[in-house]
Motif scaffolding. Structure first.
Motif, short mmCIF file in Angstrom:
data_model
loop_
_atom_site.label_atom_id
_atom_site.label_comp_id
_atom_site.label_asym_id
_atom_site.label_seq_id
_atom_site.Cartn_x
_atom_site.Cartn_y
_atom_site.Cartn_z
N GLU A 1 43.47 44.64 46.59
CA GLU A 1 42.24 44.19 47.24
C GLU A 1 41.01 44.88 46.65
O GLU A 1 39.99 44.26 46.40
CB GLU A 1 42.32 44.46 48.75
N VAL B 1 49.76 44.38 42.44
CA VAL B 1 49.51 45.77 42.06
C VAL B 1 49.01 46.53 43.28
O VAL B 1 48.46 45.94 44.21
CB VAL B 1 48.46 45.80 40.92
N ARG B 2 49.23 47.86 43.28
CA ARG B 2 48.67 48.65 44.39
C ARG B 2 47.15 48.58 44.34
O ARG B 2 46.55 48.44 43.30
CB ARG B 2 49.12 50.11 44.25
N PHE B 3 46.50 48.68 45.48
CA PHE B 3 45.04 48.58 45.59
C PHE B 3 44.53 47.23 45.10
O PHE B 3 43.40 47.12 44.64
CB PHE B 3 44.33 49.70 44.82
N LEU C 1 43.18 38.46 34.75
CA LEU C 1 43.00 39.42 35.84
C LEU C 1 43.76 38.99 37.08
O LEU C 1 44.37 39.83 37.77
CB LEU C 1 41.51 39.56 36.17
N LEU D 1 48.73 49.38 36.73
CA LEU D 1 47.77 50.03 37.61
C LEU D 1 46.66 50.70 36.79
O LEU D 1 45.47 50.58 37.11
CB LEU D 1 48.49 51.06 38.48
N CYS E 1 44.36 48.04 35.44
CA CYS E 1 43.49 47.54 36.51
C CYS E 1 42.34 48.52 36.78
O CYS E 1 41.18 48.12 36.91
CB CYS E 1 44.28 47.35 37.80
N LEU F 1 47.26 39.93 36.47
CA LEU F 1 47.41 41.38 36.39
C LEU F 1 47.29 42.02 37.77
O LEU F 1 48.05 42.92 38.13
CB LEU F 1 46.35 41.95 35.45
N PHE F 2 46.30 41.56 38.55
CA PHE F 2 46.03 42.19 39.84
C PHE F 2 47.07 41.85 40.89
O PHE F 2 47.24 42.56 41.87
CB PHE F 2 44.66 41.76 40.37
N PHE G 1 40.61 46.23 43.63
CA PHE G 1 40.30 45.73 42.29
C PHE G 1 39.64 44.36 42.36
O PHE G 1 38.65 44.10 41.68
CB PHE G 1 41.59 45.65 41.46
N ILE H 1 39.78 48.41 33.91
CA ILE H 1 38.94 47.20 33.96
C ILE H 1 37.91 47.33 35.08
O ILE H 1 36.73 47.04 34.90
CB ILE H 1 39.82 45.96 34.16
N SER H 2 38.36 47.81 36.24
CA SER H 2 37.43 47.96 37.36
C SER H 2 36.31 48.92 37.01
O SER H 2 35.14 48.68 37.35
CB SER H 2 38.18 48.47 38.59
#
Lengths: 294, 317
Positions: free
Chosen positions: B125, B121-123, B114, A29, A32, B117-118, B127, A35-36
């Motif tokens: 959408e 995972v929580r959230f 990505l 998390l 992520c 990784l995504f 990301f 990166i975002s």
């Protein structure tokens, strides 16, 4: 039986792996989120910059938040006037709406001819239209430039519309052909028995059924035309005819006394219609993406 | 009052085979005419606005072109030979190779990373949307934005300066060593979102059972990825690969806008070289020959993809 099965599992080991999984999901998390954030930095810069005056931009740090929100109005007005964005927006709206609209209509008619009638030699006709997607744009540029010059339609709205309509036909034809060949033909036959002409069958039966994919391909092609820079540069490079992206490029390259704050405001305004379309019609876009990509 | 059963042959003889055939042919001809009428606008536009120009381009690339008299005479491969001896062309070719390699490797590796990784995972959408965001800006707007990011007093120098504790004013887009990598970075920022979404579509189509089974059998995530996910993802990866190659090979807006201040603009890629030689310098034969070369590469890439796709589908079946 159940207890026996349970004994075979090491409960402690399961719990341990669960804990590791939960821990690593926190790390994931965090990664992520990081990166975002990196991905968003240019957007932050864009938003921070369009709220600054030229003087403020020159003096302040690019990361510094703007001191007030009001300069954006000035920036927008300057950008609109100096980049001739009025022309650009109107032209691109015309090219996009009419060009993509006609292209999808012609593609639907072609797809009807390719799927709803029985005759031999369909494949050759389809390949002729589909051939319009396989060549890189670079191969069209020089001949079109001279053909347009000879015909006197270089730097005219008509010339631009002609090209945009043609280039947007092949892909929707492929999509609509696949769609229409999956539609049942029984209603067609029934209507023909009742004495309906082919045009009625097309207009009243097939077209209403194909509105979904037609909308999806229209949006994709509209966005393509809206974003096009290359062909406007070659075939329509006059202020009254320029597409919006061409206006933006000319404005940015003109080394005017205007600062990045004004040019970036212009860039954002130029992108607004495609951004709005994307959010309004996300579902269609994703559908279109699936058709395009896979 | 049962009629004697009529075989197909009897029927044909009774009505007359020739008559049926004639009627069938008439129906087909009629249908073909109707279909042609429906297809006429699409056919006419595609043939005259797209296909005829392609043919003319090939023709022009074999002709001599004089400044004032226009097309002169047949030149054979002379235009292509001229290209071969142009140093700019060679640089453009080299840079295009770098572009294609980079636009193949980076978007796919990062996009795949990505996507993996995504997933879950929580959230997730949120990301995904953020990484997809650059895609909805127009490419020209993206190029303008990054033009200022790379400017001597721009954002990037500020970031690098912050970490290096020094004031830096590199002109990233004006230096031969940094111009191509800089524009590639922008391309990656803009493209990864789309690649990731396409790969996620492919990943989500992979059945869960074999993965579950592999996990229970004690396979590490890497084993599972290599033995199960990668083979099943190959068709998607192929499509994405070709999309990336074609995009990298023909990209114009990013290079044209971001390279505007670079002295060696024409060497940035073949697409730019072609535009520059033809429309800025009037080297029409040169330009059309370059366009043919671009066309050949694009056609072979598309053909290769179709062939590979066919092979992969056969192996998987």
């Amino acid at each position: 039986m159940t207890t026996h099965a349970l004994e075979r599992f090491d409960l402690a080991a399961i719990e341990r792996s669960e804990r590791v999984a939960r821990g690593s999901s926190w790390i994931a998390l965090g990664a992520c989120a990081l990166i975002s954030l990196v991905w968003l930095v240019p957007f932050y810069y864009l938003v921070a910059t369009i709220f600054k005056t030229t003087q403020e931009y020159t003096l302040s740090d690019p990361f510094a938040p703007p001191r007030s929100l009001s300069p954006i109005l000035d920036n927008a007005v300057t950008a609109w006037n100096e980049a001739t964005m009025g022309y650009g927006m109107a032209n691109s709206a015309l090219y996009g709406a009419l060009g993509a609209g006609l292209a999808v209509l012609f593609a639907a008619m072609a797809a009807f001819g390719l799927t709803r009638l029985d005759y031999r030699g369909k494949n050759a006709l389809f390949m002729t239209i589909f051939a319009g997607t396989i060549f890189p744009f670079q191969m069209y540029l020089i001949p079109l430039f001279f053909m347009y010059g000879r015909l006197g339609i270089l730097n005219t709205h008509f010339g631009m519309l002609l090209f945009y309509t043609a280039i947007c036909i092949p892909f929707p034809t492929l999509v609509l052909k696949n769609f229409m060949s999956a539609l049942s033909r029984e209603i067609d036959e029934a209507a023909r028995m009742e004495g309906a002409g082919e045009f009625t069958v097309f207009l009243r039966i097939v077209l209403p059924n194909a509105l979904g994919p037609m909308t999806a391909t229209f949006l994709l092609q509209f966005t393509w035309i809206w974003n096009d820079l290359l062909f406007s540069t070659v075939l329509g490079n006059r202020a009254e005819v320029r597409s919006i992206m061409n206006s933006l490029q000319v404005f940015q390259g003109s080394y005017a006394s205007t600062g990045p704050n004004v040019v970036l405001t212009a860039a954002l305004i130029a992108s607004l219609p495609s951004i709005a379309l994307f959010f309004l019609l996300r579902r269609h876009f994703m559908e279109g993406l699936k058709v395009t990509g896979l | 009052m049962a009629r004697p059963k009529e075989t197909d042959e009897d029927l044909l003889r009774r009505i007359g085979f020739a008559a049926i055939e004639r009627r069938e042919r008439a129906r087909q001809n009629h249908n073909r005419l109707v279909a042609l009428a429906f297809m006429a606008p699409a056919l006419i536009l595609v043939v005259f606005v797209l296909l005829v120009p392609v043919a003319i381009n090939v023709y022009l690339s074999f002709m001599n072109w004089r400044k004032f008299s226009g097309i002169d005479q047949f030149a054979g491969f002379a235009n292509y030979a001229d290209l071969g001896s142009s140093p700019y062309f060679f640089d453009a070719l080299l840079n295009t190779a770098v572009w294609v390699a980079a636009s193949l490797v980076f978007p796919i590796l990062i996009g795949l990373g990505l996507a993996l990784l995504f997933r879950g995972v929580r959230f997730e959408e949120t990301f995904k949307n953020i990484v997809f965001l650059p895609r909805i800006l127009a490419p020209t707007a993206v190029a303008v934005l990054w033009f200022y990011v790379y400017a001597p007093h721009g954002l990037l120098n500020r970031v690098v300066g912050f970490f290096a504790h020094a004031a830096i004013d590199v002109g990233w887009l004006y230096d031969q060593a940094t111009v191509t990598p800089s524009i590639i970075l922008t391309f990656v920022w803009q493209t990864v979102g789309l690649v990731m979404v396409l790969l996620l579509l492919g990943l989500n189509a992979i059945p869960k059972d074999p993965l579950e089974a592999a996990r229970i059998d004690g396979a590490t995530p890497w084993d599972a990825f290599r033995a199960i996910i990668l083979p099943l993802l190959t068709p998607t990866l192929l499509v994405v690969t070709i999309l990336c190659v074609l995009a990298g090979f023909t990209v114009f807006d990013l290079l044209w806008v971001m390279g505007a201040g670079y002295p060696g603009l024409r060497t940035l890629s073949l697409a730019i070289f072609m535009y520059f030689e033809a429309f800025q310098k009037g080297g029409w034969s040169f330009g059309s020959a370059t366009a043919v070369i671009i066309g050949l590469v694009v056609l072979s890439a598309t053909w290769l993809q179709a062939w590979l796709q066919h092979r992969v589908e056969q192996t998987l079946r």
